[in-house]
Design an enzyme around this catalytic site. Sequence first.
Site, PDB file in Angstrom:
ATOM      1  N   GLU A   1       0.826  -1.212   0.000  1.00  0.00           N
ATOM      2  CA  GLU A   1       0.000   0.000   0.000  1.00  0.00           C
ATOM      3  C   GLU A   1       0.861   1.263   0.000  1.00  0.00           C
ATOM      4  O   GLU A   1       0.532   2.253  -0.641  1.00  0.00           O
ATOM      5  CB  GLU A   1      -0.931   0.015   1.223  1.00  0.00           C
ATOM      6  CG  GLU A   1      -1.978  -1.075   1.224  1.00  0.00           C
ATOM      7  CD  GLU A   1      -2.998  -0.905   0.113  1.00  0.00           C
ATOM      8  OE1 GLU A   1      -2.618  -1.101  -1.058  1.00  0.00           O
ATOM      9  OE2 GLU A   1      -4.153  -0.606   0.404  1.00  0.00           O
TER      10      GLU A   1
ATOM     11  N   THR B   1      -5.309   7.227  -5.307  1.00  0.00           N
ATOM     12  CA  THR B   1      -5.426   7.374  -3.851  1.00  0.00           C
ATOM     13  C   THR B   1      -4.568   8.540  -3.370  1.00  0.00           C
ATOM     14  O   THR B   1      -4.991   9.328  -2.518  1.00  0.00           O
ATOM     15  CB  THR B   1      -5.016   6.058  -3.157  1.00  0.00           C
ATOM     16  OG1 THR B   1      -5.923   5.041  -3.576  1.00  0.00           O
ATOM     17  CG2 THR B   1      -5.094   6.173  -1.647  1.00  0.00           C
TER      18      THR B   1
END
Length: 307
Positions: A128, A181
């Site tokens: 991530e 993101t």
Amino acid sequence: MKRIKIFAPATVANLSCGFDVLGCCLDTVGDEMIITLSSKPGVRITKIQGADLPLDAKKNVAGVAVEALLLKYNGTAGVDIEIYKKIKAGSGIGSSAASSAGAVWAVNHLLNNPFLPHELVAFAMQGEKLASGNAHADNVAPALLGGFTLVRSYDPLDIVKLHTPQDLVMTIIHPQIEVKTSDARSVIKQNVTLKQAIHQWGNVGGLISGLFTEDYELIGRSLEDVIIEPMRSILIPEFKNVKKVAIQQGALGCGISGSGPSIFALSKGIDTATKVAEAIRQVYAKTALDFDIHISKINNQGVKIIS
Ligand code: HSE
């Protein structure tokens, strides 16, 4: 040869009130991966189908997550990874998390489970970090543990698995625009007022209580985000209309899935979730945008073995 084929599930992070701490795992949307242990040390991405992603393991989220695992592993191992992407990158339903979580789960399984689930979360978070610049755990935790999860603390990492009421069904609409993101995080103000914080943590407590007591009305009342949604929803076409029709059709709540652009609606029962899907399809059908719609029960298991 030790080899496994797995289903790496999509996930919905935040769940309106729980930015970076709440998430849940989907059942019918996800990637497939084939992981093979090899006598040749190191991590190799040998095949990627369905997406244009780096084959260099150091630039690939699955590669980086497995490298983090092997660094802590008391032994030598080599890993070959094949990725069959079905979740579109930048869709907001945990595409990078599925790859990171799926890869570390499968490698751990093939090595006879030297690591506990919460340790796998920490490895998958490295993926991530590579994908978005931030090591958030609210997609990788539900992908690995299944069901609904809470990140009670990041330092030290403390992941809590919550209860999943049987009748909850997710409807997801994914408008085919890419919202990175990192970009969706950059629009967020770094400070909140005490009034906003009180509102938000009341909802987090309410949602968790509603999940454990299977109080669907309380779950619905608690799916509210007074901090992040007002800032991010402007990036998502038709957000307000989708939310309006989803609630009109009986959804318990509706909000941005992760960092968007996908929108989720949570309903009690498949019939309501299907009606919600039809209503939001009609909203998007009036636009020029392409979109996908998914309906999924909550997957209480997380990553699954296919063969
Ligand atoms: N909590 C993360 C965010 C999830 O909203 O930025 C990203 O999918």
